[in-house]
Design a protein around this motif. Structure first.
Motif: not given
Length: 327
Positions: A42, A154, A301, A305
């Motif tokens: 992340l 994730i 990402v 998310a």
């Protein structure tokens, strides 16, 4: 930085600066793992990184509730989400707490011997069931569960299934040794709230958090994760929200047909929806269909998310509705 990372190329942690470096430093001190790939993946988005770390730290690591109990809830969530990486991580952390027999029962897919432990594992698998803990402990248990509903998605979307190089986590001795190496850190008592200074976003704290630092962290993560909706056309973002809102919180998306957007026509909506409802089904083709210039690791990402937080909010809504029914 390759191997574990499926679709991104994070900068090496040793080169990190700013809030990313600060998160890594706190990770090393409070979690005992200074290069945890769950968080390194992340790092292209400091707000997402800080928010995810803060939610996990304040719910799972800090507080007064049994760490063993919270690890069981997190393991239950990870089993329900079919995230072998995270299941392994929680068995290693159970070794770190000294619960070696319990850790290996989880690793073998068996039920805990202790009835209370069985209830916590079962609740982690299905949060629509009655809460097996007193209301004063709810913020830590609920925060832990929702943190890992986000983290599982994730991990399943962006990392491989191997927690350790070469799949070494499949060996009991390796799991035990890895856990024992973290024992001192896991058994430290942490001061709640110390991650909040790292946050770069803010948002409303949920009622279940009861004015704890967990609520501040969760609000910040929610805000950061929803930024990913801006990567989609309005109609695609709405499709994701609507599909997840109508979801029962358990059933995966069909592999084809109604409900799953076409890869060629709506690749972003497809990817976000898979991240929400079946992240383990994301393929190289799904990512390649969307991730072309100008989209970067930062964008990927954030899109994942966005799907993940929509799923978390759907599960949170079910939990809140049940709580209100029994108020």
């Amino acid at each position: 930085m390759t191997g574990t990372f499926r679709y991104t190329s994070p900068e090496p942690p040793r080169t990190a600066t700013g809030v990313v470096a600060d998160v890594y430093a706190q990770l090393a001190t409070d979690f005992g793992i200074d290069r945890a790939t769950t968080f390194v993946v992340l790092s292209a988005s400091p707000p997402l990184l800080a928010g995810t770390w803060a939610v996990m730290r304040e719910s799972l690591l800090a507080g007064q509730v049994s760490r063993t109990g919270k690890e069981l809830v997190a393991a239950g969530v990870s089993l329900a989400n079919r995230c072998p990486y995270c299941v392994t991580a929680h068995t290693v952390l159970l070794h770190a707490t000294g619960d070696h027999t319990l850790a290996e029962r989880i690793a073998r897919g068996e039920q805990p011997e202790d009835p209370g432990h069985r209830q916590l594992l079962a609740w982690g698998k299905d949060m629509s069931t009655p809460q097996p803990f007193p209301s004063r402990q709810a913020p830590e248990y609920i925060g832990t569960a929702l943190a890992f509903h986000f983290i599982n998605r994730i991990v399943s979307s962006l990392l491989t299934e191997d927690m350790l190089p070469g799949g070494a986590q499949k060996y009991r001795l390796v799991r035990s040794v890895a856990g024992r190496s973290l024992a001192r850190t896991v058994r430290r008592e942490l001061v709640p709230g110390e991650s909040l200074a790292l946050l770069e976003t803010e948002g409303a704290a949920p009622g279940w958090a009861a004015d704890t630092p967990i609520g501040t962290a969760f609000g910040a993560l929610r805000t950061a994760a929803h930024l990913g909706a801006g990567l989609l056309a309005d109609e695609d973002a709405e499709l994701v929200r609507t599909s997840v809102a109508a979801w029962d919180g358990v059933s995966p998306l069909p592999l084809q047909g109604e409900g799953l957007p076409d890869r060629a026509e709506r690749p972003g909506a497809r990817l976000a929806l898979l991240a929400a409802r079946a992240p383990y089904r994301i393929t190289d083709d799904d990512v390649a269909a969307w991730q072309a210039p100008p989209f970067t690791d930062h964008c990927l990402v954030h899109l994942i998310a966005f799907g993940a937080i929509c799923a978390v909010e759907r599960i949170e809504a079910t939990l809140t509705a049940r709580t209100e029914e029994h108020a």
